[in-house]
Design a protein around this motif. Structure first.
Motif, PDB file in Angstrom:
ATOM      1  N   LEU A  30       0.813  -1.215   0.000  1.00 40.15           N
ATOM      2  CA  LEU A  30       0.000   0.000   0.000  1.00 40.15           C
ATOM      3  C   LEU A  30       0.849   1.269   0.000  1.00 40.15           C
ATOM      4  O   LEU A  30       0.394   2.319  -0.441  1.00 40.15           O
ATOM      5  CB  LEU A  30      -0.944   0.007   1.198  1.00 40.15           C
ATOM      6  CG  LEU A  30      -2.026  -1.067   1.167  1.00 40.15           C
ATOM      7  CD1 LEU A  30      -2.777  -1.097   2.486  1.00 40.15           C
ATOM      8  CD2 LEU A  30      -2.974  -0.827  -0.001  1.00 40.15           C
ATOM      9  N   ASP A  31       2.078   1.184   0.477  1.00 37.63           N
ATOM     10  CA  ASP A  31       2.962   2.344   0.524  1.00 37.63           C
ATOM     11  C   ASP A  31       3.938   2.397  -0.637  1.00 37.63           C
ATOM     12  O   ASP A  31       4.566   3.435  -0.866  1.00 37.63           O
ATOM     13  CB  ASP A  31       3.753   2.359   1.833  1.00 37.63           C
ATOM     14  CG  ASP A  31       2.861   2.554   3.040  1.00 37.63           C
ATOM     15  OD1 ASP A  31       1.850   3.276   2.929  1.00 37.63           O
ATOM     16  OD2 ASP A  31       3.171   1.974   4.094  1.00 37.63           O
ATOM     17  N   GLU A  32       4.066   1.276  -1.365  1.00 39.27           N
ATOM     18  CA  GLU A  32       5.072   1.232  -2.427  1.00 39.27           C
ATOM     19  C   GLU A  32       4.832   0.036  -3.332  1.00 39.27           C
ATOM     20  O   GLU A  32       4.578  -1.072  -2.855  1.00 39.27           O
ATOM     21  CB  GLU A  32       6.450   1.136  -1.777  1.00 39.27           C
ATOM     22  CG  GLU A  32       7.606   1.117  -2.722  1.00 39.27           C
ATOM     23  CD  GLU A  32       8.931   1.062  -1.978  1.00 39.27           C
ATOM     24  OE1 GLU A  32       9.443   2.128  -1.610  1.00 39.27           O
ATOM     25  OE2 GLU A  32       9.422  -0.071  -1.739  1.00 39.27           O
ATOM     26  N   VAL A  33       4.930   0.274  -4.645  1.00 33.87           N
ATOM     27  CA  VAL A  33       4.919  -0.798  -5.643  1.00 33.87           C
ATOM     28  C   VAL A  33       6.202  -0.655  -6.442  1.00 33.87           C
ATOM     29  O   VAL A  33       6.529   0.443  -6.916  1.00 33.87           O
ATOM     30  CB  VAL A  33       3.679  -0.709  -6.568  1.00 33.87           C
ATOM     31  CG1 VAL A  33       3.794  -1.685  -7.730  1.00 33.87           C
ATOM     32  CG2 VAL A  33       2.403  -0.979  -5.779  1.00 33.87           C
ATOM     33  N   VAL A  34       6.944  -1.755  -6.573  1.00 35.13           N
ATOM     34  CA  VAL A  34       8.235  -1.740  -7.269  1.00 35.13           C
ATOM     35  C   VAL A  34       8.181  -2.732  -8.423  1.00 35.13           C
ATOM     36  O   VAL A  34       7.662  -3.844  -8.269  1.00 35.13           O
ATOM     37  CB  VAL A  34       9.390  -2.113  -6.309  1.00 35.13           C
ATOM     38  CG1 VAL A  34      10.728  -2.104  -7.034  1.00 35.13           C
ATOM     39  CG2 VAL A  34       9.421  -1.167  -5.112  1.00 35.13           C
ATOM     40  N   GLY A  35       8.724  -2.309  -9.559  1.00 36.47           N
ATOM     41  CA  GLY A  35       8.791  -3.186 -10.718  1.00 36.47           C
ATOM     42  C   GLY A  35       9.996  -2.878 -11.571  1.00 36.47           C
ATOM     43  O   GLY A  35      10.593  -1.804 -11.466  1.00 36.47           O
ATOM     44  N   THR A  36      10.363  -3.835 -12.418  1.00 38.49           N
ATOM     45  CA  THR A  36      11.493  -3.660 -13.327  1.00 38.49           C
ATOM     46  C   THR A  36      11.050  -3.849 -14.766  1.00 38.49           C
ATOM     47  O   THR A  36      10.005  -4.446 -15.041  1.00 38.49           O
ATOM     48  CB  THR A  36      12.618  -4.667 -13.018  1.00 38.49           C
ATOM     49  OG1 THR A  36      12.116  -5.994 -13.208  1.00 38.49           O
ATOM     50  CG2 THR A  36      13.158  -4.492 -11.603  1.00 38.49           C
ATOM     51  N   MET A  37      11.888  -3.338 -15.680  1.00 38.97           N
ATOM     52  CA  MET A  37      11.645  -3.488 -17.112  1.00 38.97           C
ATOM     53  C   MET A  37      13.003  -3.523 -17.809  1.00 38.97           C
ATOM     54  O   MET A  37      13.879  -2.706 -17.497  1.00 38.97           O
ATOM     55  CB  MET A  37      10.815  -2.305 -17.625  1.00 38.97           C
ATOM     56  CG  MET A  37      10.512  -2.347 -19.109  1.00 38.97           C
ATOM     57  SD  MET A  37       9.522  -0.919 -19.636  1.00 38.97           S
ATOM     58  CE  MET A  37      10.670   0.430 -19.379  1.00 38.97           C
ATOM     59  N   PRO A  38      13.199  -4.434 -18.753  1.00 37.55           N
ATOM     60  CA  PRO A  38      14.471  -4.460 -19.480  1.00 37.55           C
ATOM     61  C   PRO A  38      14.553  -3.314 -20.482  1.00 37.55           C
ATOM     62  O   PRO A  38      13.548  -2.902 -21.060  1.00 37.55           O
ATOM     63  CB  PRO A  38      14.438  -5.807 -20.196  1.00 37.55           C
ATOM     64  CG  PRO A  38      12.984  -6.102 -20.376  1.00 37.55           C
ATOM     65  CD  PRO A  38      12.293  -5.498 -19.179  1.00 37.55           C
ATOM     66  N   VAL A  39      15.759  -2.813 -20.674  1.00 35.29           N
ATOM     67  CA  VAL A  39      15.978  -1.821 -21.725  1.00 35.29           C
ATOM     68  C   VAL A  39      15.908  -2.519 -23.079  1.00 35.29           C
ATOM     69  O   VAL A  39      15.277  -2.017 -24.018  1.00 35.29           O
ATOM     70  CB  VAL A  39      17.326  -1.096 -21.531  1.00 35.29           C
ATOM     71  CG1 VAL A  39      17.633  -0.190 -22.723  1.00 35.29           C
ATOM     72  CG2 VAL A  39      17.312  -0.294 -20.233  1.00 35.29           C
ATOM     73  N   ALA A  40      16.519  -3.695 -23.179  1.00 39.36           N
ATOM     74  CA  ALA A  40      16.503  -4.462 -24.432  1.00 39.36           C
ATOM     75  C   ALA A  40      15.069  -4.736 -24.845  1.00 39.36           C
ATOM     76  O   ALA A  40      14.250  -5.174 -24.045  1.00 39.36           O
ATOM     77  CB  ALA A  40      17.264  -5.768 -24.254  1.00 39.36           C
ATOM     78  N   GLY A  41      14.772  -4.449 -26.096  1.00 45.69           N
ATOM     79  CA  GLY A  41      13.424  -4.644 -26.614  1.00 45.69           C
ATOM     80  C   GLY A  41      12.521  -3.446 -26.420  1.00 45.69           C
ATOM     81  O   GLY A  41      11.415  -3.407 -26.948  1.00 45.69           O
ATOM     82  N   ASN A  42      12.987  -2.443 -25.677  1.00 47.54           N
ATOM     83  CA  ASN A  42      12.179  -1.246 -25.404  1.00 47.54           C
ATOM     84  C   ASN A  42      12.948   0.033 -25.750  1.00 47.54           C
ATOM     85  O   ASN A  42      12.753   1.071 -25.138  1.00 47.54           O
ATOM     86  CB  ASN A  42      11.762  -1.229 -23.918  1.00 47.54           C
ATOM     87  CG  ASN A  42      10.824  -2.361 -23.593  1.00 47.54           C
ATOM     88  OD1 ASN A  42       9.844  -2.591 -24.295  1.00 47.54           O
ATOM     89  ND2 ASN A  42      11.126  -3.092 -22.531  1.00 47.54           N
ATOM     90  N   ARG A  43      13.801  -0.074 -26.764  1.00 48.67           N
ATOM     91  CA  ARG A  43      14.631   1.067 -27.176  1.00 48.67           C
ATOM     92  C   ARG A  43      13.986   1.846 -28.319  1.00 48.67           C
ATOM     93  O   ARG A  43      13.213   1.309 -29.096  1.00 48.67           O
ATOM     94  CB  ARG A  43      16.000   0.582 -27.645  1.00 48.67           C
ATOM     95  CG  ARG A  43      16.870  -0.005 -26.562  1.00 48.67           C
ATOM     96  CD  ARG A  43      18.255  -0.354 -27.141  1.00 48.67           C
ATOM     97  NE  ARG A  43      19.154  -0.785 -26.094  1.00 48.67           N
ATOM     98  CZ  ARG A  43      19.455  -2.054 -25.852  1.00 48.67           C
ATOM     99  NH1 ARG A  43      18.915  -3.017 -26.575  1.00 48.67           N
ATOM    100  NH2 ARG A  43      20.293  -2.359 -24.886  1.00 48.67           N
ATOM    101  N   GLN A  44      14.395   3.106 -28.420  1.00 49.34           N
ATOM    102  CA  GLN A  44      14.044   3.909 -29.590  1.00 49.34           C
ATOM    103  C   GLN A  44      15.151   3.738 -30.632  1.00 49.34           C
ATOM    104  O   GLN A  44      16.133   3.051 -30.356  1.00 49.34           O
ATOM    105  CB  GLN A  44      13.769   5.372 -29.184  1.00 49.34           C
ATOM    106  CG  GLN A  44      14.750   5.974 -28.174  1.00 49.34           C
ATOM    107  CD  GLN A  44      15.921   6.664 -28.811  1.00 49.34           C
ATOM    108  OE1 GLN A  44      16.582   6.105 -29.670  1.00 49.34           O
ATOM    109  NE2 GLN A  44      16.192   7.873 -28.352  1.00 49.34           N
ATOM    110  N   PRO A  45      15.017   4.309 -31.836  1.00 49.05           N
ATOM    111  CA  PRO A  45      15.978   4.033 -32.919  1.00 49.05           C
ATOM    112  C   PRO A  45      17.440   4.368 -32.611  1.00 49.05           C
ATOM    113  O   PRO A  45      18.334   3.822 -33.245  1.00 49.05           O
ATOM    114  CB  PRO A  45      15.465   4.891 -34.081  1.00 49.05           C
ATOM    115  CG  PRO A  45      14.015   5.031 -33.816  1.00 49.05           C
ATOM    116  CD  PRO A  45      13.884   5.091 -32.321  1.00 49.05           C
ATOM    117  N   PHE A  46      17.724   5.224 -31.637  1.00 55.12           N
ATOM    118  CA  PHE A  46      19.102   5.586 -31.333  1.00 55.12           C
ATOM    119  C   PHE A  46      19.710   4.726 -30.225  1.00 55.12           C
ATOM    120  O   PHE A  46      20.792   5.006 -29.726  1.00 55.12           O
ATOM    121  CB  PHE A  46      19.199   7.075 -30.973  1.00 55.12           C
ATOM    122  CG  PHE A  46      18.772   7.959 -32.105  1.00 55.12           C
ATOM    123  CD1 PHE A  46      19.551   8.097 -33.244  1.00 55.12           C
ATOM    124  CD2 PHE A  46      17.566   8.631 -32.046  1.00 55.12           C
ATOM    125  CE1 PHE A  46      19.151   8.894 -34.302  1.00 55.12           C
ATOM    126  CE2 PHE A  46      17.150   9.437 -33.091  1.00 55.12           C
ATOM    127  CZ  PHE A  46      17.947   9.563 -34.226  1.00 55.12           C
TER     128      PHE A  46
END
Length: 149
Positions: A30-46
């Motif tokens: 209730l005080d905090e939600v933590v999550g992760t996400m990989p950079v790989a696969g979620n990049r822009q063209p640069f």
């Protein structure tokens, strides 16, 4: 009355965006939600983490925090999201930490801080959710099944 995180209904069925982007919950409270996400696969063209990916992570974590406070009597939906991108992330995982700023009966506002693998802040986001009296149409239980061709 907030729900127990263990009772949180499935909010991201396999075909939904957070799952497709590799977002994983680390902790729910209730005080905090933590999550992760990989950079790989979620990049822009640069080669940098896409700003829209930061927004998806922020809204996923903030909406989940709102759901923990609003469900089962009310149903949170995103009302406004703002993201400030401070620096780029180019590899590894980014971690988002969502903490409530305001939790009311009809709205909640959450701050989400996203950091890179070195612990440097890459993005600060703020999400406001509306807590509706009725379940929004088109949720997982209401989505039409695909017909075979």
């Amino acid at each position: 009355m907030p729900i127990d995180p263990a009772d949180l209904p499935l909010l991201d069925p396999p075909e939904q965006l957070p799952k497709l982007m590799g977002i994983e919950f680390v902790s729910l409270g209730l005080d905090e939600v933590v999550g992760t996400m990989p950079v790989a696969g979620n990049r822009q063209p640069f080669g940098l983490l896409h700003g829209g990916a930061n927004a998806v992570l922020a809204e996923t974590l903030g909406s989940t925090l709102a759901a923990l406070h609003a469900l089962p009597d009310r149903f949170p939906v995103g009302l406004e999201l703002s993201c400030t991108h401070h620096r780029s992330a180019t590899e590894g995982l980014v971690t988002g930490v969502a903490r409530p700023i305001h939790v009311g009966r009809t709205t909640s506002t959450t701050e989400i801080v996203i950091t890179d693998a070195a612990g440097r802040r890459t993005c600060t986001a703020k999400l406001t959710c509306l807590h509706r009296d009725t379940r929004p149409a088109g949720g997982p239980a209401e989505q039409p099944q695909a017909t075979p061709r």
